[in-house]
Write a protein that holds these residues in place. Structure first.
Motif, PDB file in Angstrom:
ATOM      1  N   GLY A  64      -1.527   7.544  -7.153  1.00 23.75           N
ATOM      2  CA  GLY A  64      -1.929   8.588  -6.554  1.00 23.75           C
ATOM      3  C   GLY A  64      -0.172   8.682  -6.036  1.00 23.75           C
ATOM      4  N   ALA A 106      -4.464  12.129  -3.600  1.00 23.69           N
ATOM      5  CA  ALA A 106      -3.964  11.188  -4.275  1.00 23.69           C
ATOM      6  C   ALA A 106      -4.875   9.567  -3.848  1.00 23.69           C
ATOM      7  N   VAL A 108       0.078   4.883  -4.243  1.00 26.69           N
ATOM      8  CA  VAL A 108      -0.195   5.525  -3.380  1.00 26.69           C
ATOM      9  C   VAL A 108       1.481   6.383  -3.144  1.00 26.69           C
ATOM     10  N   GLN A 113      -4.763   0.531   1.320  1.00 25.67           N
ATOM     11  CA  GLN A 113      -3.901   1.369   0.772  1.00 25.67           C
ATOM     12  C   GLN A 113      -2.357   1.021   0.561  1.00 25.67           C
ATOM     13  N   ILE A 169       0.860   1.644  -0.234  1.00 23.51           N
ATOM     14  CA  ILE A 169       2.007   3.711   0.004  1.00 23.51           C
ATOM     15  C   ILE A 169       2.917   3.047   0.096  1.00 23.51           C
TER      16      ILE A 169
END
Length: 255
Positions: free
Chosen positions: A103, A170, A178, A208, A210
């Protein structure tokens, strides 16, 4: 691994690592005018972590993100998304991998002006021919406070609302990782803090992974870790960064 990537080259690279670069070198220009933007960088981005990449202008932080994300190719070394080495992929395979497992959040939002907020959020899934997870979509819309704005086009939204739409876009496909490139660069202090707070929440509560490029020590303090670059090399790796620690280190690098 998704069906779309079933036949991609795969290694036994540690699956607890969402992405990594190993001995990464990136050169630009022709012989005699070569610029080495990355000079032997090795870095892992662990699953569920929130990492800030920082460094002075020209340090290679954006180049590192682009190569780790498969937007650019290393001159030498290896880059992985999960267990897949990006250098082993053709252009079509690399596009499929990015669409399925990566993403992006950009400083300029990069929303399609003719689409509604909801249509922009679902665009990656539409391109992949996939249906959204209604539970995840509802959670993102709720947490990002977008429910009353889903029918609005980007021109009808504030900058902070546009970036929240970009963040939802995203995350909606549940990517492995991401990458956020200066995600608060076009936002006021309050809107920027809201976006950063949600990115931290996405890592801590939604698991997630990141990776965020930023020049702002305050933004870096939202991350679990700050990786500092100078002259294309990793020069520091700070766990639980504070704005003060990052600013002090950046000032020392500047000197």
């Amino acid at each position: 691994m998704s069906a779309i990537l079933r036949d991609l080259p795969h290694t036994n690279h540690n699956e607890a690592i969402a992405a990594s670069v190993v001995s990464g070198v990136k050169q630009y220009g022709e012989r005699g005018t070569t610029v080495r933007a990355l000079d032997g960088v090795t870095v892992d981005f662990h699953s569920g972590g929130f990492t800030a990449i920082m460094g002075p202008s020209g340090s290679g932080k954006s180049t590192l993100m682009h190569c780790a994300a498969g937007l650019d190719r290393l001159t030498d070394g290896r880059a992985y998304i999960g267990g897949t080495e990006l250098g082993a992929l053709g252009d079509r395979e690399l596009t499929l991998l990015r669409r399925t497992h990566v993403g992006f959040v950009f400083q300029a939002f990069n929303l399609v002006p003719t689409l509604s907020a909801r249509e922009n959020i679902l665009l990656p899934l539409d391109l992949a021919g996939s249906a959204p997870d209604p539970v995840l979509l509802d959670e993102l819309v709720t947490r990002l406070e977008l429910r009353e704005r889903l029918a609005h086009r980007p021109g009808e939204l504030s900058g902070g609302q546009q970036q929240r739409v970009a963040v939802a876009r995203a995350l909606v496909s549940r990517p492995r990782i991401v990458f956020a490139d200066e995600p608060t660069g076009n936002l006021d202090t309050r809107s920027g803090a809201e976006v950063l707070d949600f990115l931290r929440t996405a890592a801590r509560e939604l698991g997630q992974t990141i990776v965020m490029v930023t020049h702002d020590p305050i933004a870096a303090a939202y991350a679990d870790r700050a990786v500092l670059l100078q002259d294309g090399r990793v020069v520091d790796d700070i766990d639980e960064p504070t704005a003060e620690r990052v600013l002090d280190r950046m000032q020392r690098l500047g000197r």
